[in-house]
Each structure stands twice: as structure tokens, then as C-alpha cells.
Design an enzyme around this catalytic site. Structure first.
Site, PDB file in Angstrom:
ATOM      1  N   MET A   1       7.365  -4.688   7.612  1.00  0.00           N
ATOM      2  CA  MET A   1       7.211  -4.270   6.327  1.00  0.00           C
ATOM      3  C   MET A   1       6.651  -2.930   6.058  1.00  0.00           C
ATOM      4  O   MET A   1       5.342  -2.774   5.896  1.00  0.00           O
ATOM      5  CB  MET A   1       6.160  -5.143   5.821  1.00  0.00           C
ATOM      6  CG  MET A   1       6.754  -6.806   5.742  1.00  0.00           C
ATOM      7  SD  MET A   1       5.630  -7.756   4.939  1.00  0.00           S
ATOM      8  CE  MET A   1       6.380  -7.388   3.116  1.00  0.00           C
TER       9      MET A   1
ATOM     10  N   GLU B   1      12.945  22.466  17.283  1.00  0.00           N
ATOM     11  CA  GLU B   1      13.603  22.002  18.061  1.00  0.00           C
ATOM     12  C   GLU B   1      13.198  20.265  18.132  1.00  0.00           C
ATOM     13  O   GLU B   1      14.248  19.542  18.203  1.00  0.00           O
ATOM     14  CB  GLU B   1      13.406  22.396  19.707  1.00  0.00           C
ATOM     15  CG  GLU B   1      12.004  22.288  19.984  1.00  0.00           C
ATOM     16  CD  GLU B   1      11.850  22.959  21.444  1.00  0.00           C
ATOM     17  OE1 GLU B   1      10.816  23.513  21.717  1.00  0.00           O
ATOM     18  OE2 GLU B   1      12.552  22.299  22.329  1.00  0.00           O
ATOM     19  N   THR B   2      12.131  19.949  17.940  1.00  0.00           N
ATOM     20  CA  THR B   2      11.474  18.880  17.687  1.00  0.00           C
ATOM     21  C   THR B   2      10.428  18.819  16.809  1.00  0.00           C
ATOM     22  O   THR B   2       9.567  19.767  16.591  1.00  0.00           O
ATOM     23  CB  THR B   2      11.036  18.407  19.294  1.00  0.00           C
ATOM     24  OG1 THR B   2      12.043  18.282  20.178  1.00  0.00           O
ATOM     25  CG2 THR B   2      10.443  16.937  19.154  1.00  0.00           C
TER      26      THR B   2
ATOM     27  N   ASP C   1       0.783  -1.363  -0.040  1.00  0.00           N
ATOM     28  CA  ASP C   1       0.045  -0.151  -0.069  1.00  0.00           C
ATOM     29  C   ASP C   1       0.936   1.312  -0.113  1.00  0.00           C
ATOM     30  O   ASP C   1       1.515   1.447   1.053  1.00  0.00           O
ATOM     31  CB  ASP C   1      -0.860  -0.039   1.064  1.00  0.00           C
ATOM     32  CG  ASP C   1      -1.529   1.205   1.424  1.00  0.00           C
ATOM     33  OD1 ASP C   1      -1.443   2.362   0.716  1.00  0.00           O
ATOM     34  OD2 ASP C   1      -2.499   1.530   2.481  1.00  0.00           O
TER      35      ASP C   1
ATOM     36  N   CYS D   1       2.871  -3.124   3.783  1.00  0.00           N
ATOM     37  CA  CYS D   1       2.424  -4.462   3.347  1.00  0.00           C
ATOM     38  C   CYS D   1       0.817  -4.249   4.067  1.00  0.00           C
ATOM     39  O   CYS D   1       0.620  -3.615   5.099  1.00  0.00           O
ATOM     40  CB  CYS D   1       3.096  -5.320   4.040  1.00  0.00           C
ATOM     41  SG  CYS D   1       2.510  -7.219   3.114  1.00  0.00           S
TER      42      CYS D   1
ATOM     43  N   HIS E   1       1.359   5.064   0.141  1.00  0.00           N
ATOM     44  CA  HIS E   1       0.200   6.300   0.681  1.00  0.00           C
ATOM     45  C   HIS E   1       0.539   7.204  -0.225  1.00  0.00           C
ATOM     46  O   HIS E   1      -0.301   8.388  -0.405  1.00  0.00           O
ATOM     47  CB  HIS E   1       0.803   6.898   2.054  1.00  0.00           C
ATOM     48  CG  HIS E   1       0.283   5.824   3.181  1.00  0.00           C
ATOM     49  ND1 HIS E   1       0.708   6.375   4.731  1.00  0.00           N
ATOM     50  CD2 HIS E   1      -0.015   4.740   3.366  1.00  0.00           C
ATOM     51  CE1 HIS E   1       0.381   5.187   5.482  1.00  0.00           C
ATOM     52  NE2 HIS E   1      -0.200   4.436   4.719  1.00  0.00           N
TER      53      HIS E   1
END
Lengths: 286, 366
Positions: free
Chosen positions: B173, B302-303, B121, B159, B123
Site C-alpha cells: 500500500m 551516475e547513481t 497518508d 496506508c 506526504h
């Protein structure tokens, strides 16, 4: 109790011991285990002091000194085994180790500095002998050609770059790092030149030496020291500094450091006190 | 039990396949047939195959081949072994790079020795469950799927066999497809952004069952591992959270490398669970948290947050030498469960950015 054997007979005894344990009744099997020790006569050796050293405010290799122990060193030939440690646990004197307990010929792992101290205390009481952790200096002497200190031997051509030493240390510890950290049966890593078995395998060994940070002058003389006994020196493939209550080397690493694979230990045996010393002890107690 | 179930799933897949319209309109088909083709050999992560950052010429068909490998893999330094399912043998599966408007043409091979049926699959793809409904292959089969990369960005692929999707995904996967804008990456004002290196950090979390003593169990086969693994998964607490398939894979000799002044694109994918990359001692200069390049990048983060089931991208130019840790900043997951990578950065230290004014010493009293 056959907890101590003369050196000459040690090899034969340990071979026999394996066979004997199988046949012996299960009761007190561990106390029949001969503790094989090696006695090493003092001789001068080059020893780099442990800890972090700062020269002109920058991290530097610790001073290397010629030194010698003051008396012969009697040290366990093998690391303390899982089975030996289990006997202390069974007696209620030690906390169960975190490392695997079987097969019983594995070195004990998953033990903290305090666990090692507890074991030494228990073993001393059981045998009437004086067992303790080695100092880093003693460990280094016994480890001999397998000893690896934490120097990087960096020529400070780039003293202004604090990252140079950091990167060098990282590389040093990464190269050839065995990915197999599973404890192996005792004897797997063979003997060093002094007959000590499994030195610098994948089990790091606690020593009693405290971590220090020291400032040294241009001549390498220590001008100031701060000691932190909450962190102890460990001996192994590289010298490590571990918080004393940790049992898992991996927990000791910083975000970007390579930590010891496993934590275990071996002990040294101090000579029995002489009659004079005992008398002195009696007097001082009264 | 598996054979029967797989047979059923296989039939269902075939039924969907039969129901699909077989041919798009004729005119488009001719166009596609005339497009230039390029065959790409994939590299295992954290590396990415050579690619142009700005497309040279018009759309093309980019051909990839992946072979599914089911195999036991060691996932930590204690030797914990998981029955894994992988795209092309690596966890995560390799990263593919194309440009917007290109066609991805993937041949997916499921060798006869495997136990399970698999599919993929994407995206990035439109329709047929991301291609999953058209790529269902039993052991001993292969399939070729082509789809148009209509949107730019970093996208997860994984998968997705009916009834067993999460198990296949958390067994390894998943991977990433990066669709670059034809004219390359751009900042918030449309000015070009270029990178010197791209590193692909695939984060996976594992759920390894434990025995009655708390030790990780080892299984003989995938089928053997299924029931216990599903039970562990349903607890939702992973036993391992790793980059590149195992604890420590991107540290030590596997550490990433960069130089001061180099610009690195970090692509971070997590097919199943939220994560929050953080570069200790650095930043995200330009970050596409959602990974979609049609949106302007956020700056100076920062994140950054990577939603489970997506891949994000962050650009950083290193300014200071040293060992950087790139972590999932749930620090428990980073330090205890494995989600830490290291980057060794060489170069000149910049005292202006940072300096130790006074080295540690005794506390001075005034």
C-alpha cells in the site's frame, strides 16, 4: 535390475512401472524404475553450430551445416526425475538438488553441469552401462522440431548498429515467455516427433558441449576458435550458455538477458563395447 | 483478535475525526467551490495518466478515485504468493499528477469484501497525519478527502492505519503523487525541461515468511499471514526487492520502451526503505534526488539516492540504442532479489560515443 528396456516394450513398461512402484517394498524402489529410452537412427539434419561467432568483428549467426550423427543415438525419453536423482543422492554420489523433490515425478532441477556428470557416472556404475550427457549436436538432433538455436536470422542491413542484434535477441526471448517457471510433472509438455518427452518445456537441459567464440570468414568458414569449457551449452526453448557450476538458470542471465527457467538434464546411453573393443581396452590397460 | 483491534482503531480514528475543525474560513470555502474540476482516470504503473507539463490556467480541483483491493498476488516467477493490500489493485498504487496550487480530491473506497480498515497518508498534504486521520475507512465504507498541493515535487502516499502501518506498507500500500510546478520543470538556471515520456518505477520490498524447510509460506488470508509476516519484517531483511510489484515485472514483454533522442522522466518511489537507482549505460541528466522541484536538479549523476519514504525524479535523454537495465545499484538486490527493469531503446548507434575497436579474439603477443 530393469534399468534398460527394449524400445518396443518401453511404453508398456513405463505404464506398469508406476503401478509396480506403489506395490513394491520401499527398498531400492528407484533401481526398479525402467529408464525409457528412444533410439534414433542417424539421418542428415541442418545444425547451427553453438557459440558466439564474429564476422568482420561483428556478432553473426553461427554457421549452419548439414550433418549426421555417426551412429544411432539412444537417449532418455524423459528428463531425469527428482526421484531418480534422489537415489544418487541417497547413495552419496550426488549433491542434493536445489529444485523441488516432490512430487517425485518432477524432473530434477537445480542441478549444475557437474551434478549431471556425477549422476551419469553413478548411473553407469549402478547399471554397468555407459551413460553420459549428450553433446549439443546430439541434443539438437533429438529435439528435432522443438530445437531452437540462437540464430536471429537478421538480415544485416544495419551492420553498423550493434544494438540491433541485441534488441532482436531480447525480443525473441521475451515473446511468449512463460511466466510459470515452476517445474511440472514429467510428461506435461508432451512428446516431440521423435517421441522425446518435455523437450523445450520449462526445464533447460545440460549438454557436454563447451562454449566457443569463433571468428568466421565471409564464406562462414571458421578461421579461429577460443573454447571455454567453464561454460556449457544448454538446450531448451532457446539455446543457452551457462557457467558449469550454476544450478539456477536465473543466476546465469546478465543484467539485460532472459535466462533459462530451470536447469535439468537427460542422458544418452552409449552402446556396450564390442568384444574387440573390450580386448583392445584390456591390452591398452596392461 | 483482529475484529477487536480494528474496532478499537476505528473508534480512535473517529475520535480524531470528531476533534478536527470541520470548516475552514468561509471565504476560502467559496473560492474552492468555484474552482473548475477535472476528473482523472488513473493508469496502473509504470504508466501515468495524461497530463499537461505546464498548467493551462489557474488552480483546479483534480478528482481521483481509488478502490482498495486486498488480494493474493504472485510476486516472482516461482509462484511465491503474498497476501497483498493495494491501492486500486496495483503495486505500487497508481501515480497521480497535479500542479502546484491545485486541490487533490480523492475518494477512497474500501469495499465490503475486504478484511482490514485502511486510510491514506499523503506526504504532499499538510495536516491530519497527511490526511490519514481523516480517511480511515472500514470495509464497506468510502471517504473523500481534499487537500491543497502547496509544494511541488514527487511525493509518496501510503496506508497508515494506527498500529499496523509498516505491515500495510510492505504489503503493497504505497504510491506516488507528482505535483508539477505550474510552469513546468526547470534546470538549475531556470530554463524549461520537458519530457517525452514519464515512467513510474515503484520499488517495494517484501518480507515473505518461510517454513521450516526454507520454502516461502502461503497463507489463506491477511489475518492468517499477519503474525509470521511481522516476524519476518522485524528481521529487516527482505525476501524480495521488486519494481512494479513482482520480480521481472518490467522486463521481457513488460520492458519499458524509448527511442534515441527521447527524453524520459523516471519517477522512483520507495515508501519504506532506501534505494539507489542507476541506469546501466546511461546517466541522470537532471536529478531531483529528493524529488522536490523547488530545488535545482543535480546534473550528470551516475547513481541517485532515494530515501525510504520518498520519491525522486530523474530526467534522461537516450543517446544510444540497446537494452538498458535500470536497477537498484545494490546489485544483490537488483540481480538476486528482483530490483531490475529493462528499457528497450531503438535508434541509430553513435560510434563517436562508443565503438568496439577490436572484437574479442586470442591474446596477441608483441
Amino acid at each position: 535390475m530393469k534399468l534398460s528396456v527394449p524400445i518396443a516394450a518401453a511404453a508398456a513398461a513405463s505404464v506398469l512401472a508406476a503401478g509396480l512402484i506403489l506395490q513394491a517394498p520401499p527398498r531400492r524402489a528407484t533401481t526398479d524404475l525402467a529408464i525409457k529410452t528412444i533410439t534414433i537412427e542417424p539421418e542428415p539434419f541442418q545444425y547451427r553450430l553453438p557459440g558466439e561467432f564474429l564476422k568482420n568483428g561483428r556478432i553473426a549467426d553461427g554457421p549452419k551445416q548439414s550433418t549426421a550423427l555417426s551412429r544411432p543415438l539412444e537417449i532418455m525419453a524423459y528428463q531425469v526425475s527428482a526421484a531418480e536423482y534422489a537415489a544418487c543422492v541417497a547413495d552419496g554420489a550426488c549433491r542434493p538438488a536445489d529444485g523441488p523433490g516432490t512430487p517425485s515425478d518432477l524432473p530434477v532441477t537445480g542441478v549444475s553441469f557437474h551434478d549431471a556428470e556425477a549422476y551419469a557416472g553413478w548411473l553407469s556404475e549402478k547399471t554397468g552401462e555407459r551413460w553420459r550427457l549428450p553433446t549439443d549436436e546430439e541434443w539438437a538432433f533429438a529435439a528435432a522440431e522443438r530445437f531452437s538455436d540462437d540464430s536471429l536470422e537478421i538480415v544485416e542491413t544495419d551492420a553498423a548498429n550493434p544494438a540491433a542484434r541485441w534488441i532482436a535477441a531480447y525480443r525473441e526471448r521475451s515473446v511468449g515467455k512463460s511466466r510459470d517457471t515452476t517445474p511440472k510433472p514429467r510428461g506435461t509438455f508432451g512428446a516431440n516427433g521423435r517421441g522425446l518427452i518435455d523437450v523445450a518445456g520449462n526445464v533447460w537441459e545440460w549438454t557436454s558441449t563447451c562454449y566457443t567464440r569463433a571468428h568466421i570468414d565471409a564464406d562462414g568458414e571458421i578461421v579461429q576458435t577460443t573454447e571455454n569449457c567453464g561454460v556449457r551449452v544448454t538446450g531448451g526453448r532457446h539455446r543457452g550458455y551457462m557457467t558449469s557450476f550454476l544450478r539456477d538458470g536465473k543466476s546465469g542471465g546478465c543484467a539485460a538477458g532472459i535466462a533459462p527457467d530451470n536447469l535439468g538434464f537427460r542422458l544418452v546411453k552409449d552402446p556396450a563395447p564390442t568384444i574387440a573393443q573390450r580386448l583392445l581396452g584390456r591390452f591398452s590397460r596392461s | 483478535m483482529f475484529t477487536r483491534r480494528e474496532t478499537l482503531v476505528g473508534v480512535a480514528g473517529a475520535a480524531i475525526l470528531a476533534a478536527m475543525p470541520k470548516t475552514p474560513v468561509a471565504a476560502e470555502q467559496i473560492d474552492v467551490a468555484r474552482l473548475p474540476r477535472k476528473k482523472v482516470t488513473l493508469l496502473p504503473p509504470p504508466f501515468v495518466h495524461a497530463h499537461d507539463q505546464v498548467a493551462k490556467g489557474g488552480p483546479m480541483i483534480v478528482e481521483f478515485t481509488m478502490t482498495i483491493q486486498e488480494k493474493p498476488v504472485v510476486i516472482d516467477d516461482d509462484g511465491t504468493t503474498m497476501q497483498a493490500m493495494t491501492f486500486n489493485g496495483s503495486i505500487p498504487g497508481p501515480m497521480m499528477v497535479v500542479h502546484e496550487g491545485d486541490y487533490v480530491e480523492l475518494t477512497l473506497i474500501n469495499p465490503a469484501g475486504n478484511e482490514m480498515p485502511h486510510n491514506i497518508d499523503f506526504h504532499a498534504a499538510t495536516g491530519a497525519l497527511g490526511g490519514a486521520a481523516l480517511t480511515h475507512v472500514n470495509p464497506g465504507e468510502q471517504v473523500t478527502l481534499r487537500f491543497k498541493a502547496t509544494r511541488s515535487g514527487t511525493f509518496v502516499y501510503h496506508c497508515a492505519p494506527e498500529g499496523m502501518i509498516p505491515w500495510h506498507v510492505v504489503s503493497g500500500m504505497s504510491g506516488t503523487l507528482m505535483v508539477l510546478p505550474r510552469d513546468g520543470l526547470k534546470d538549475e538556471r531556470g530554463r524549461p525541461i520537458r519530457y517525452d515520456t514519464v515512467y513510474y518505477i515503484g520499488e517495494n520490498e517484501f518480507y515473505v515468511p518461510r517454513d521450516e524447510n526454507g520454502n516461502f509460506k502461503t497463507f489463506e488470508s491477511l489475518a492468517d499471514s499477519y503474525a509470521d509476516t511481522i516476524e519476518a519484517m522485524r528481521g529487516l531483511i527482505p525476501t524480495h526487492v521488486v519494481f512494479n510489484g513482482r520480480v521481472g515485472a518490467l522486463t521481457g514483454e513488460g520492458a519499458l520502451k524509448a527511442k534515441v533522442g527521447e527524453t524520459v522522466l523516471f519517477v522512483h518511489s520507495q515508501a519504506n526503505r532506501d534505494t539507489r537507482p542507476h541506469l546501466i549505460g546511461g546517466h541522470g541528466d537532471y536529478v531531483w534526488e529528493e524529488g522536490k522541484f523547488a530545488n535545482p536538479p543535480a546534473k550528470d549523476l551516475e547513481t541517485w539516492f532515494i530515501r525510504g519514504g520518498s520519491a525522486g525524479a530523474a530526467i534522461y535523454t537516450f543517446r544510444q540504442p540497446g537494452i538498458y537495465a535500470y536497477v537498484n545499484h545494490n546489485l544483490i538486490e537488483a540481480a538476486e532479489l528482483g530490483a531490475t527493469a529493462h528499457i528497450v531503446v531503438e535508434g541509430e548507434w553513435d560510434d563517436d560515443l562508443m565503438t568496439q575497436v577490436k572484437a574479442p579474439g586470442p591474446i596477441t603477443t608483441n
